[in-house]
Design an enzyme around this catalytic site. Structure first.
Site, mmCIF file in Angstrom:
data_model
loop_
_atom_site.group_PDB
_atom_site.id
_atom_site.type_symbol
_atom_site.label_atom_id
_atom_site.label_comp_id
_atom_site.label_asym_id
_atom_site.label_seq_id
_atom_site.Cartn_x
_atom_site.Cartn_y
_atom_site.Cartn_z
ATOM 1 N N HIS A 30 11.599 27.757 5.620
ATOM 2 C CA HIS A 30 12.451 26.756 6.285
ATOM 3 C C HIS A 30 13.902 27.222 6.380
ATOM 4 C CE1 HIS A 30 14.340 24.898 2.647
ATOM 5 N NE2 HIS A 30 13.197 25.161 2.049
ATOM 6 N N ASP A 76 16.628 29.294 -1.048
ATOM 7 C CA ASP A 76 15.927 28.041 -0.712
ATOM 8 C C ASP A 76 16.409 27.577 0.638
ATOM 9 O OD1 ASP A 76 14.494 25.716 -0.684
ATOM 10 O OD2 ASP A 76 15.656 24.714 -2.226
ATOM 11 N N GLU A 86 13.076 20.549 6.029
ATOM 12 C CA GLU A 86 12.112 20.635 4.924
ATOM 13 C C GLU A 86 12.582 19.849 3.723
ATOM 14 O OE1 GLU A 86 10.122 22.253 1.309
ATOM 15 O OE2 GLU A 86 12.257 22.058 1.760
ATOM 16 N N GLU A 87 13.876 19.965 3.412
ATOM 17 C CA GLU A 87 14.395 19.367 2.172
ATOM 18 C C GLU A 87 14.232 17.854 2.135
ATOM 19 O OE1 GLU A 87 14.850 21.025 -0.275
ATOM 20 O OE2 GLU A 87 15.659 22.981 0.196
ATOM 21 N N ASP A 146 8.402 29.716 -0.208
ATOM 22 C CA ASP A 146 9.545 28.852 -0.510
ATOM 23 C C ASP A 146 9.717 28.617 -2.001
ATOM 24 O OD1 ASP A 146 11.639 27.096 -0.397
ATOM 25 O OD2 ASP A 146 10.483 25.412 0.349
#
Lengths: 389, 389
Positions: free
Chosen positions: B292, B304, B338-339, B364
């Protein structure tokens, strides 16, 4: 953290830094020739030693040093030289020593520096805007109220700065030095501002003296030199130092704004905190166990040097609780003003006669599992210690 | 960090999370019965595989993924959903994909949440004054402009909170949960606010979901529940959580002021970033490699999930540079949002037919040395992968 002449991680580090010649290099194996009488005497203490160890490891004193320390740091927080927090913490330790029945409890006056951080911040302005976490270095001057906005050069070594000397004028110099261990890398904290000022820099920033960070800068003391202009100096995070180095190597134009309110106020009266168990046979002869009570202003100093101070101090409490009285005096000293350059220790050395001391132990590298003892001093003493261990 | 159904650290994590049944438990050894023809075909690719590995490990592509990533994160910094930074980063990756000759390069629209942190701070007011480093949790509401000042109770588990339910009314609940690994401990971040609100808390703070910190809190997403009041929620450092727990267990009266400007703005149009190498024989069949592109707002998202996104995306660049064209289409997808809960991935799953996909890989968890592949899916596919590895 601090400047140290010697250091290693151990239960207590044996130090004769104040009174003895220092040998940093490993020595050849000792040629010992202890008398049988002395060996027998050392051996005769084994039951007492075992009793002490048992009490500390699995007896009534198990976990007590940790609890005393946790309570202390939770109560006082940071204890930087010049702060009321430090004086309150010293008062507390004097009272606590008395309440545990320690003897000759007193403070000995030491004049300590009074550096105050104030607010501080740094912002990367170009090639893009990003807040840079910083910690001003102890003793640094502040910036003008509007801060310092200047282009940046990034170097990895002092030599590289010399090569780029005529690029540094009017700039902020960032040191992105490699981590090669505390003892070696700390020179960049010690000399960044002086070396930067010599080539005309308006401020210096440096990669924290640490192997890694989590966006967490790491402070420490630095000293100016009388022959160059004082410029503001601060630590940045490992991540940001590496980023700035990459940007610089790519030829990007970097600008930073640095704002620091740091200032040095007049020195303040503080104290070394002292407590004893007086010797039964040679009370005038002292074995010193020590750590420093002061800390930096941005943490609680639990390990720097709460742990070292408390394992030293609590060893006396332990002996007292076990009703053990040594032949020589055991003296706990909780130094003051260590972070600013061993101020309390040097003051103590100045006013006390070294012939009164048999051994000085100090712990200040974090208190973990013991992995050895580092000793500096006479071979004859080393032979005795070797026999004991 | 994020909620994940499965995860492990590896070069690429094989995921069929969107389309396949998930088995979290270890399975018995596979009973495979591959045809000799298939085994021979797999073996026939060995020279190509070796060429790819050689180029990546010691050839022209050595270090290129890292350089692409470093340049990317240095240029854009954080890329939280809803931000212009993220949209600029997506544009950059689309252009970069085109410049490397990747095919069918395009963005696919995804509506993502737009949560904005704003300023935030917490101060321990009693038993002593100390600034507490915090990071508000994604999706949290803010406090009133004067902040929330309230007494504190500290619990280690949800069960303990239930036991103390009638003490929690009007208080700030601090969760000082034990670290038992991300997958297990993250429930405290997910449910802290909801569980706190249920017993009448006015805010919740929790020990960062991390094994340790350096005075560095760790953020992440959390979700409210429709059936309870929304209260502000933030992470504190591991050190401060442990300190507050000690204070509470000692019966000290704890008060904290919490100030958060956090708010949720209307959703924003973003994109999944897609690039391909079209298949020569079955272009309609896709193998997806992914990570991501969005990140949190308080770092650069290098790991991340910059690392995961770039090892996925650069694998296509590498094939292109080696002039290799697979039989099936290889598609790099750089997910968005994504988060905030796999928003981009769920949107993709919604509009695409799962029969078009042979394999989906996602990375990830940080990109370190590969230590294995985690696979979820049919046994027949697992048998093929086992033969390949």
């Amino acid at each position: 953290m601090k400047f140290k002449i010697h250091s290693c991680i151990c239960l207590n580090i044996i130090y004769l830094v104040l009174f003895c010649e220092i040998h940093a290099e490993p020595k050849p194996p000792l040629k010992c020739n202890l008398t049988q009488k002395l060996k027998d005497e050392i051996k005769s203490y084994t039951p007492i030693v075992n009793r002490i160890i048992k009490s500390a490891v699995s007896g009534n004193s198990q976990g007590q040093t940790w609890k005393e320390l946790a309570n202390f740091v939770d109560t006082f927080g940071n204890r930087i030289s010049g702060s009321q927090n430090l004086e309150n913490a010293i008062d507390y330790m004097l009272n606590r020593s008395i309440s545990y029945g320690l003897e000759n409890v007193h403070g000995e006056p030491v004049e300590v520096p009074h550096w105050v951080r104030g607010n501080e911040r740094a912002t990367l302005l170009s090639p893009r805007i990003q807040k840079l976490n910083i910690l001003g270095l102890g003793g640094s001057i502040g910036t003008p109220p509007e801060g310092i906005t200047a282009p940046v050069i990034v170097v990895e070594t002092f030599d590289e700065l010399q090569e780029k000397a005529n690029e540094a004028q009017g700039k902020i110099v960032v040191f992105a030095e490699k981590w090669e261990g505390y003892g070696k890398t700390v020179q960049y904290r010690q000399y960044a501002a002086v070396r930067g000022a010599k080539v005309g820099a308006v401020a210096t920033l440096l990669r924290s003296i640490a192997p890694f960070s989590i966006n967490s800068p790491h402070t420490g003391w630095q000293d100016y030199s009388d022959d160059v202009r004082k410029i503001p100096t601060a630590a940045i995070t490992v991540e940001d130092a590496e980023m700035l180095l990459r940007m610089y190597r790519q030829g990007r134009s970097i600008t930073i704004n640095l704002y620091m309110e740091a200032k040095t106020l007049p020195p303040v009266q503080s104290r070394n905190t002292i407590a004893e168990i007086e010797g039964s046979k040679r009370p005038e002869q002292a074995v010193i166990v020590s750590g420093h009570l002061d800390s930096w202003d941005v943490g609680t100093g639990a390990m720097d040097d709460g742990g070292g101070a408390f394992i030293s101090w609590y060893s006396l409490v332990l002996l007292k609780q076990l009703n053990l009285r040594p032949k020589r005096t055991i003296r706990a000293i909780l130094w003051t003003g260590e972070e600013e350059g061993l101020i309390g220790a040097f003051q103590y050395a100045k006013v006390h006669d070294k012939k009164d001391f048999n051994l000085l132990m100090e712990s200040d590298e974090g208190t973990f599992n013991p992995n050895g003892l580092y000793f500096s001093g006479k071979d004859s003493t080393a032979c005795i210690l070797q026999e004991i261990l």
